[in-house]
Design a protein around this motif. Structure first.
Motif, PDB file in Angstrom:
ATOM      1  N   ALA A 121       0.832  -1.205   0.000  1.00 58.57           N
ATOM      2  CA  ALA A 121       0.000   0.000   0.000  1.00 58.57           C
ATOM      3  C   ALA A 121       0.867   1.256   0.000  1.00 58.57           C
ATOM      4  CB  ALA A 121      -0.922  -0.007   1.218  1.00 58.57           C
ATOM      5  N   LEU A 122       1.963   1.213   0.758  1.00 54.80           N
ATOM      6  CA  LEU A 122       2.874   2.351   0.787  1.00 54.80           C
ATOM      7  C   LEU A 122       3.554   2.552  -0.554  1.00 54.80           C
ATOM      8  CD1 LEU A 122       4.282   4.556   2.449  1.00 54.80           C
ATOM      9  CD2 LEU A 122       5.976   2.837   3.142  1.00 54.80           C
ATOM     10  N   ALA A 123       3.851   1.452  -1.236  1.00 53.48           N
ATOM     11  CA  ALA A 123       4.519   1.540  -2.540  1.00 53.48           C
ATOM     12  C   ALA A 123       3.643   2.263  -3.560  1.00 53.48           C
ATOM     13  CB  ALA A 123       4.876   0.150  -3.037  1.00 53.48           C
ATOM     14  N   LYS A 124       2.327   2.100  -3.475  1.00 52.74           N
ATOM     15  CA  LYS A 124       1.425   2.790  -4.402  1.00 52.74           C
ATOM     16  C   LYS A 124       1.636   4.300  -4.333  1.00 52.74           C
ATOM     17  CE  LYS A 124      -2.471  -0.449  -4.560  1.00 52.74           C
ATOM     18  NZ  LYS A 124      -3.929  -0.583  -4.333  1.00 52.74           N
ATOM     19  N   GLN A 125       1.629   4.827  -3.120  1.00 48.17           N
ATOM     20  CA  GLN A 125       1.773   6.264  -2.955  1.00 48.17           C
ATOM     21  C   GLN A 125       3.157   6.730  -3.382  1.00 48.17           C
ATOM     22  OE1 GLN A 125      -0.529   8.599  -2.157  1.00 48.17           O
ATOM     23  NE2 GLN A 125       1.119  10.021  -2.689  1.00 48.17           N
ATOM     24  N   GLN A 126       4.181   5.942  -3.079  1.00 39.72           N
ATOM     25  CA  GLN A 126       5.539   6.332  -3.448  1.00 39.72           C
ATOM     26  C   GLN A 126       5.705   6.377  -4.963  1.00 39.72           C
ATOM     27  OE1 GLN A 126       7.869   3.423  -1.296  1.00 39.72           O
ATOM     28  NE2 GLN A 126       8.182   4.810   0.419  1.00 39.72           N
ATOM     29  N   ARG A 127       5.063   5.453  -5.671  1.00 33.13           N
ATOM     30  CA  ARG A 127       5.169   5.470  -7.129  1.00 33.13           C
ATOM     31  C   ARG A 127       4.449   6.672  -7.714  1.00 33.13           C
ATOM     32  NH1 ARG A 127       3.839  -0.789  -6.852  1.00 33.13           N
ATOM     33  NH2 ARG A 127       5.942  -1.583  -6.593  1.00 33.13           N
ATOM     34  N   ARG A 128       3.340   7.033  -7.111  1.00 34.48           N
ATOM     35  CA  ARG A 128       2.635   8.230  -7.576  1.00 34.48           C
ATOM     36  C   ARG A 128       3.505   9.464  -7.364  1.00 34.48           C
ATOM     37  NH1 ARG A 128      -3.435   9.017  -5.778  1.00 34.48           N
ATOM     38  NH2 ARG A 128      -3.134  10.673  -7.297  1.00 34.48           N
ATOM     39  N   ASP A 129       4.198   9.514  -6.219  1.00 41.37           N
ATOM     40  CA  ASP A 129       5.080  10.660  -5.948  1.00 41.37           C
ATOM     41  C   ASP A 129       6.202  10.750  -6.978  1.00 41.37           C
ATOM     42  OD1 ASP A 129       3.505  11.180  -3.759  1.00 41.37           O
ATOM     43  OD2 ASP A 129       4.865  10.258  -2.300  1.00 41.37           O
ATOM     44  N   ILE A 130       6.783   9.602  -7.319  1.00 39.88           N
ATOM     45  CA  ILE A 130       7.863   9.602  -8.304  1.00 39.88           C
ATOM     46  C   ILE A 130       7.329   9.979  -9.679  1.00 39.88           C
ATOM     47  CG2 ILE A 130       9.469   8.090  -9.544  1.00 39.88           C
ATOM     48  CD1 ILE A 130      10.082   6.738  -6.919  1.00 39.88           C
ATOM     49  N   SER A 159      15.881  13.884  -8.313  1.00 42.38           N
ATOM     50  CA  SER A 159      15.130  13.524  -7.105  1.00 42.38           C
ATOM     51  C   SER A 159      14.434  12.183  -7.294  1.00 42.38           C
ATOM     52  CB  SER A 159      14.096  14.611  -6.783  1.00 42.38           C
ATOM     53  OG  SER A 159      14.728  15.834  -6.477  1.00 42.38           O
ATOM     54  N   ALA A 160      13.911  11.959  -8.492  1.00 43.84           N
ATOM     55  CA  ALA A 160      13.235  10.690  -8.768  1.00 43.84           C
ATOM     56  C   ALA A 160      14.211   9.524  -8.704  1.00 43.84           C
ATOM     57  CB  ALA A 160      12.565  10.749 -10.146  1.00 43.84           C
ATOM     58  N   GLU A 193      15.415   4.330  -5.504  1.00 45.80           N
ATOM     59  CA  GLU A 193      16.233   3.299  -4.863  1.00 45.80           C
ATOM     60  C   GLU A 193      15.524   2.725  -3.635  1.00 45.80           C
ATOM     61  OE1 GLU A 193      20.271   4.225  -4.117  1.00 45.80           O
ATOM     62  OE2 GLU A 193      20.650   5.076  -6.106  1.00 45.80           O
ATOM     63  N   ASN A 194      14.801   3.568  -2.926  1.00 42.93           N
ATOM     64  CA  ASN A 194      14.059   3.089  -1.760  1.00 42.93           C
ATOM     65  C   ASN A 194      12.935   2.143  -2.189  1.00 42.93           C
ATOM     66  OD1 ASN A 194      13.262   3.157   1.112  1.00 42.93           O
ATOM     67  ND2 ASN A 194      11.446   4.208   0.332  1.00 42.93           N
ATOM     68  N   ILE A 195      12.283   2.431  -3.308  1.00 43.70           N
ATOM     69  CA  ILE A 195      11.219   1.555  -3.805  1.00 43.70           C
ATOM     70  C   ILE A 195      11.792   0.208  -4.232  1.00 43.70           C
ATOM     71  CG2 ILE A 195       9.601   1.233  -5.715  1.00 43.70           C
ATOM     72  CD1 ILE A 195       8.766   4.040  -5.492  1.00 43.70           C
ATOM     73  N   ILE A 196      12.950   0.230  -4.880  1.00 40.99           N
ATOM     74  CA  ILE A 196      13.578  -1.023  -5.302  1.00 40.99           C
ATOM     75  C   ILE A 196      13.894  -1.887  -4.095  1.00 40.99           C
ATOM     76  CG2 ILE A 196      15.618  -2.027  -6.394  1.00 40.99           C
ATOM     77  CD1 ILE A 196      15.674   0.411  -8.254  1.00 40.99           C
ATOM     78  N   ALA A 223      21.322   0.975 -14.563  1.00 41.74           N
ATOM     79  CA  ALA A 223      20.391   0.422 -15.549  1.00 41.74           C
ATOM     80  C   ALA A 223      19.079   0.028 -14.900  1.00 41.74           C
ATOM     81  CB  ALA A 223      21.031  -0.786 -16.236  1.00 41.74           C
ATOM     82  N   LEU A 224      19.141  -0.558 -13.690  1.00 46.06           N
ATOM     83  CA  LEU A 224      17.915  -0.964 -13.007  1.00 46.06           C
ATOM     84  C   LEU A 224      17.095   0.250 -12.586  1.00 46.06           C
ATOM     85  CD1 LEU A 224      16.206  -3.250 -11.858  1.00 46.06           C
ATOM     86  CD2 LEU A 224      17.559  -3.120  -9.757  1.00 46.06           C
ATOM     87  N   VAL A 225      17.762   1.286 -12.090  1.00 44.59           N
ATOM     88  CA  VAL A 225      17.060   2.521 -11.699  1.00 44.59           C
ATOM     89  C   VAL A 225      16.351   3.124 -12.908  1.00 44.59           C
ATOM     90  CG1 VAL A 225      17.399   4.893 -10.950  1.00 44.59           C
ATOM     91  CG2 VAL A 225      18.545   3.041  -9.735  1.00 44.59           C
ATOM     92  N   THR A 226      17.056   3.182 -14.036  1.00 45.69           N
ATOM     93  CA  THR A 226      16.454   3.745 -15.248  1.00 45.69           C
ATOM     94  C   THR A 226      15.273   2.906 -15.713  1.00 45.69           C
ATOM     95  OG1 THR A 226      18.595   4.663 -15.933  1.00 45.69           O
ATOM     96  CG2 THR A 226      16.903   4.422 -17.635  1.00 45.69           C
ATOM     97  N   ALA A 227      15.417   1.581 -15.621  1.00 43.67           N
ATOM     98  CA  ALA A 227      14.322   0.700 -16.041  1.00 43.67           C
ATOM     99  C   ALA A 227      13.086   0.915 -15.181  1.00 43.67           C
ATOM    100  CB  ALA A 227      14.780  -0.755 -15.972  1.00 43.67           C
ATOM    101  N   TYR A 228      13.268   1.094 -13.874  1.00 43.22           N
ATOM    102  CA  TYR A 228      12.133   1.356 -12.987  1.00 43.22           C
ATOM    103  C   TYR A 228      11.453   2.668 -13.360  1.00 43.22           C
ATOM    104  CZ  TYR A 228      12.105  -2.212  -9.316  1.00 43.22           C
ATOM    105  OH  TYR A 228      11.933  -3.374  -8.615  1.00 43.22           O
ATOM    106  N   LEU A 229      12.239   3.702 -13.602  1.00 45.45           N
ATOM    107  CA  LEU A 229      11.668   5.003 -13.949  1.00 45.45           C
ATOM    108  C   LEU A 229      10.915   4.915 -15.276  1.00 45.45           C
ATOM    109  CD1 LEU A 229      14.607   7.374 -12.943  1.00 45.45           C
ATOM    110  CD2 LEU A 229      12.490   6.951 -11.688  1.00 45.45           C
ATOM    111  N   GLU A 230      11.441   4.151 -16.216  1.00 43.86           N
ATOM    112  CA  GLU A 230      10.754   3.987 -17.495  1.00 43.86           C
ATOM    113  C   GLU A 230       9.399   3.313 -17.308  1.00 43.86           C
ATOM    114  OE1 GLU A 230      13.408   1.796 -19.927  1.00 43.86           O
ATOM    115  OE2 GLU A 230      14.651   3.529 -20.460  1.00 43.86           O
TER     116      GLU A 230
END
Length: 275
Positions: free
Chosen positions: A31-40, A51-52, A57-60, A158-165
């Motif tokens: 549930a917390l991850a939902k809000q964090q992804r919206r923030d990013i 900043s994103a 990294e915390n979400i990963i 590469a993993l950080v970029t993939a998550y942001l994509e």
């Protein structure tokens, strides 16, 4: 009738408590991850890429921790199902050695107090030498998935970029890190949303379906296929038709970019990235 085994009774109780607690933490983290992804997503929309990247990294790490808790929950369920075997033998059964040692190794590295109680009972049952092998030789005695997820290392660029994509695609954001063609599509969708346009995406299987209904002939939409749920062993499930991969139906394009996307879909994408 043999007297009840106090260690077995205590282990049974603590395993049940641990399973309940592990499930609760997973739900809370998700549930917390939902809000964090919206923030990013909002940061990407505002072009605050640095900043994103820091916050992703915390979400990963959080995603990896949820997967670890899921594995430990399954191990607890396994031990509970075979509690009779644990009570009858002095030595640990070879088929249960990996789950038992994995719990002993991971318990002190989680915030689950009930799991610490399970660890203490297992150590009292099988001895300190058994526990020492799990703690000092995790690479050979602990389940590889558990050992890997407890290894602390920063995620690769590469993993950080993939998550942001994936977040940008899910929220339909024309982020600068996406290919130009995708950015243009999302930018055009944003313009259409402002005008109130949009529609529902479906899977085109190439089949000619008949019309049904009365005189007005209500047309049947092309077949929509729900994808299989992702799992630890199959993080990228798919659906094929006539030898070709097909994608699930997309969300309505008329939804605003700030709406919450399908959480299961995003979780499946993240699970695939971590592979």
């Amino acid at each position: 009738m043999p007297p009840p085994n106090p260690l077995g009774t205590r282990l049974r109780i603590q395993l049940k408590l641990s399973i309940s607690r592990l499930r609760h933490i997973q739900q809370k983290e998700s549930a917390l991850a939902k809000q964090q992804r919206r923030d990013i997503a909002q940061l990407l929309s505002n072009e605050k890429d640095e900043s994103a990247r820091i916050r992703i990294e915390n979400i990963i790490r959080q995603e990896i921790n949820v997967e670890l808790l899921e594995i430990l929950e399954l191990y607890c369920e396994l031990l509970l199902a075979r509690i009779g075997l644990l009570e009858q033998r002095r030595e640990c059964d070879p088929g249960l050695e990996e789950p038992v040692k994995s719990i002993i190794y991971a318990a002190g590295r989680t915030d689950v107090k009930e799991l610490l109680q399970v660890r203490d009972v297992l150590i009292a049952k099988f001895g300190k030498e058994f526990a020492r092998d799990a703690l000092e030789n995790p690479a050979t005695s602990v389940a590889p998935r558990v050992h890997k997820k407890l290894t602390i290392e920063p995620p690769s660029t590469a993993l950080v970029t993939a998550y942001l994509e994936e977040i940008a695609r899910t929220y339909r954001i024309p982020w600068s890190g996406l290919p130009e063609a995708e950015r243009k599509i999302f930018a055009d969708e944003g313009d259409d949303d402002d005008e109130g346009g949009g529609g529902i995406g479906v899977i085109d299987t190439g089949l000619q379906l008949p019309s049904v209904g009365g005189p007005e002939k209500v047309a049947v939409a092309p077949i929509s296929v729900a994808p299989a749920a992702a799992s630890t062993e199959n993080p990228r499930p798919g659906v094929t038709f006539q030898g070709q991969n097909i994608k699930p139906a997309t969300a309505p394009t008329s939804a605003k970019k700030s709406d919450i996307p399908d959480f299961d879909e995003l979780s499946r994408r993240f699970a695939a990235l971590k592979r």
